[in-house]
Design a protein around this motif. Structure first.
Motif, PDB file in Angstrom:
ATOM      1  N   ALA A  31      -3.035   5.824  -3.289  1.00 52.83           N
ATOM      2  CA  ALA A  31      -3.140   4.428  -3.714  1.00 52.83           C
ATOM      3  C   ALA A  31      -3.862   4.305  -5.052  1.00 52.83           C
ATOM      4  N   LEU A  32      -4.932   5.077  -5.244  1.00 44.27           N
ATOM      5  CA  LEU A  32      -5.675   5.025  -6.506  1.00 44.27           C
ATOM      6  C   LEU A  32      -4.846   5.577  -7.662  1.00 44.27           C
ATOM      7  N   ILE A  33      -4.150   6.672  -7.423  1.00 43.50           N
ATOM      8  CA  ILE A  33      -3.265   7.230  -8.456  1.00 43.50           C
ATOM      9  C   ILE A  33      -2.151   6.234  -8.762  1.00 43.50           C
ATOM     10  N   GLY A  34      -1.614   5.600  -7.732  1.00 39.02           N
ATOM     11  CA  GLY A  34      -0.577   4.588  -7.931  1.00 39.02           C
ATOM     12  C   GLY A  34      -1.074   3.408  -8.739  1.00 39.02           C
ATOM     13  N   THR A  35      -2.320   3.019  -8.529  1.00 44.22           N
ATOM     14  CA  THR A  35      -2.908   1.921  -9.298  1.00 44.22           C
ATOM     15  C   THR A  35      -2.989   2.300 -10.777  1.00 44.22           C
ATOM     16  N   LEU A  36      -3.475   3.495 -11.044  1.00 44.49           N
ATOM     17  CA  LEU A  36      -3.572   3.967 -12.428  1.00 44.49           C
ATOM     18  C   LEU A  36      -2.183   4.063 -13.064  1.00 44.49           C
ATOM     19  N   ARG A  37      -1.252   4.672 -12.355  1.00 44.64           N
ATOM     20  CA  ARG A  37       0.119   4.838 -12.864  1.00 44.64           C
ATOM     21  C   ARG A  37       0.754   3.482 -13.161  1.00 44.64           C
ATOM     22  N   SER A  38       0.552   2.526 -12.259  1.00 44.61           N
ATOM     23  CA  SER A  38       1.157   1.216 -12.457  1.00 44.61           C
ATOM     24  C   SER A  38       0.551   0.491 -13.654  1.00 44.61           C
ATOM     25  N   CYS A  39      -0.748   0.622 -13.839  1.00 45.32           N
ATOM     26  CA  CYS A  39      -1.397  -0.023 -14.985  1.00 45.32           C
ATOM     27  C   CYS A  39      -0.893   0.554 -16.302  1.00 45.32           C
ATOM     28  N   ILE A  40      -0.636   1.842 -16.333  1.00 48.63           N
ATOM     29  CA  ILE A  40      -0.085   2.458 -17.543  1.00 48.63           C
ATOM     30  C   ILE A  40       1.284   1.860 -17.856  1.00 48.63           C
ATOM     31  N   HIS A  41       2.174   1.825 -16.857  1.00 50.09           N
ATOM     32  CA  HIS A  41       3.509   1.275 -17.091  1.00 50.09           C
ATOM     33  C   HIS A  41       3.454  -0.210 -17.408  1.00 50.09           C
ATOM     34  N   ALA A  75       5.763  -3.960 -10.373  1.00 49.64           N
ATOM     35  CA  ALA A  75       6.124  -3.714  -8.970  1.00 49.64           C
ATOM     36  C   ALA A  75       5.227  -2.630  -8.372  1.00 49.64           C
ATOM     37  N   GLN A  76       4.952  -1.583  -9.148  1.00 46.41           N
ATOM     38  CA  GLN A  76       4.070  -0.514  -8.677  1.00 46.41           C
ATOM     39  C   GLN A  76       2.655  -1.048  -8.424  1.00 46.41           C
ATOM     40  N   ALA A  80       0.668  -0.787  -5.009  1.00 43.04           N
ATOM     41  CA  ALA A  80      -0.654  -0.156  -4.950  1.00 43.04           C
ATOM     42  C   ALA A  80      -1.677  -1.105  -4.335  1.00 43.04           C
ATOM     43  N   PHE A  81      -1.573  -2.384  -4.652  1.00 45.97           N
ATOM     44  CA  PHE A  81      -2.474  -3.369  -4.049  1.00 45.97           C
ATOM     45  C   PHE A  81      -2.290  -3.398  -2.533  1.00 45.97           C
ATOM     46  N   ILE A  82      -1.043  -3.368  -2.079  1.00 45.65           N
ATOM     47  CA  ILE A  82      -0.769  -3.344  -0.637  1.00 45.65           C
ATOM     48  C   ILE A  82      -1.348  -2.073  -0.016  1.00 45.65           C
ATOM     49  N   GLN A  83      -1.187  -0.932  -0.703  1.00 50.16           N
ATOM     50  CA  GLN A  83      -1.747   0.314  -0.186  1.00 50.16           C
ATOM     51  C   GLN A  83      -3.268   0.219  -0.069  1.00 50.16           C
ATOM     52  N   LEU A  84      -3.924  -0.319  -1.075  1.00 48.54           N
ATOM     53  CA  LEU A  84      -5.387  -0.459  -1.022  1.00 48.54           C
ATOM     54  C   LEU A  84      -5.808  -1.419   0.088  1.00 48.54           C
ATOM     55  N   LEU A  85      -5.055  -2.492   0.254  1.00 43.37           N
ATOM     56  CA  LEU A  85      -5.327  -3.441   1.332  1.00 43.37           C
ATOM     57  C   LEU A  85      -5.199  -2.761   2.697  1.00 43.37           C
ATOM     58  N   VAL A  86      -4.162  -1.958   2.856  1.00 43.86           N
ATOM     59  CA  VAL A  86      -3.987  -1.218   4.109  1.00 43.86           C
ATOM     60  C   VAL A  86      -5.167  -0.285   4.332  1.00 43.86           C
ATOM     61  N   TYR A  87      -5.572   0.439   3.301  1.00 46.42           N
ATOM     62  CA  TYR A  87      -6.679   1.387   3.483  1.00 46.42           C
ATOM     63  C   TYR A  87      -7.986   0.678   3.862  1.00 46.42           C
ATOM     64  N   PHE A  88      -8.282  -0.411   3.186  1.00 49.99           N
ATOM     65  CA  PHE A  88      -9.583  -1.043   3.406  1.00 49.99           C
ATOM     66  C   PHE A  88      -9.601  -2.058   4.546  1.00 49.99           C
ATOM     67  N   ARG A  89      -8.433  -2.541   4.966  1.00 52.59           N
ATOM     68  CA  ARG A  89      -8.437  -3.593   5.992  1.00 52.59           C
ATOM     69  C   ARG A  89      -7.515  -3.323   7.186  1.00 52.59           C
ATOM     70  N   TYR A  90      -6.423  -2.610   6.971  1.00 54.37           N
ATOM     71  CA  TYR A  90      -5.403  -2.452   8.016  1.00 54.37           C
ATOM     72  C   TYR A  90      -4.976  -0.994   8.180  1.00 54.37           C
ATOM     73  N   LYS A  91      -5.940  -0.118   8.402  1.00 50.11           N
ATOM     74  CA  LYS A  91      -5.667   1.326   8.468  1.00 50.11           C
ATOM     75  C   LYS A  91      -4.637   1.714   9.533  1.00 50.11           C
ATOM     76  N   THR A  92      -4.465   0.898  10.558  1.00 49.37           N
ATOM     77  CA  THR A  92      -3.466   1.251  11.580  1.00 49.37           C
ATOM     78  C   THR A  92      -2.049   1.288  10.998  1.00 49.37           C
ATOM     79  N   LEU A  93      -1.861   0.748   9.801  1.00 50.12           N
ATOM     80  CA  LEU A  93      -0.546   0.768   9.156  1.00 50.12           C
ATOM     81  C   LEU A  93      -0.328   2.014   8.287  1.00 50.12           C
ATOM     82  N   ILE A  94      -1.293   2.901   8.217  1.00 52.32           N
ATOM     83  CA  ILE A  94      -1.158   4.106   7.388  1.00 52.32           C
ATOM     84  C   ILE A  94       0.063   4.939   7.768  1.00 52.32           C
ATOM     85  N   PRO A  95       0.352   5.196   9.044  1.00 56.72           N
ATOM     86  CA  PRO A  95       1.571   5.964   9.353  1.00 56.72           C
ATOM     87  C   PRO A  95       2.841   5.296   8.812  1.00 56.72           C
ATOM     88  N   PHE A  96       2.941   3.984   8.976  1.00 51.56           N
ATOM     89  CA  PHE A  96       4.088   3.246   8.440  1.00 51.56           C
ATOM     90  C   PHE A  96       4.169   3.377   6.918  1.00 51.56           C
TER      91      PHE A  96
END
Length: 150
Positions: A31-41, A75-76, A80-96
């Motif tokens: 998620a953090l790498i995706g955030t950086l990558r998306s900001c570059i693009h 879009a990235q 990435a925001f959704i991934q960070l939200l999942v990590y910090f608030r909804y970890k049960t969605l990590i497998p999905f």
């Protein structure tokens, strides 16, 4: 099988994650790498099309290429925001989310195969795709296993 389905699609999305800590930490790194990558693009003047991907932007239509790369960055960034939200608030969605990571990477690779583009050099993401596919599968397996199984 129903336990696996329940793990992938929990009735309640919360932080009561029972999978591997390693899978959760790797997910955060992705998620953090995706955030950086998306900001570059999203923010780079050329959207990363020339400076990173090595595309020739001296051609007619280069503005459209830059526009598409910048849109992709937006879009990235949302993803990435959704991934960070999942990590910090909804970890049960990590497998999905690992399933989504696998599918998104696989679809990008498929599009690159059926609609090839010429680059001056291989973009970094092309190498990353070959790492991400098996990594997503491995982390998915760890994410659906209960910690007591480790």
């Amino acid at each position: 099988m129903s336990k696996l389905i329940q793990t992938i699609f929990p009735e309640t999305a919360d932080n009561n994650y029972k999978g591997s800590k390693i899978a959760a930490i790797v997910f955060l790194l992705i998620a953090l790498i995706g955030t950086l990558r998306s900001c570059i693009h999203f923010l780079a003047p050329d959207g990363g099309a020339g400076s990173i991907a090595g595309m020739d932007l001296s051609v007619a239509g280069a503005d459209g290429i830059i526009f598409a790369f910048s849109l992709w960055g937006s879009a990235q960034l949302l993803y990435a925001f959704i991934q960070l939200l999942v990590y910090f608030r909804y970890k049960t969605l990590i497998p999905f989310m690992y399933i989504l990571i696998f599918l998104e990477t696989g679809m990008r690779m498929f599009i690159g195969h059926i609609k090839p583009v010429h680059f001056a050099h291989t973009p970094p993401g092309a190498y990353g795709n070959y790492v991400m596919l098996p990594l997503a599968v491995l982390m998915f397996v760890l994410a659906v296993r209960s910690r007591k199984d480790e």
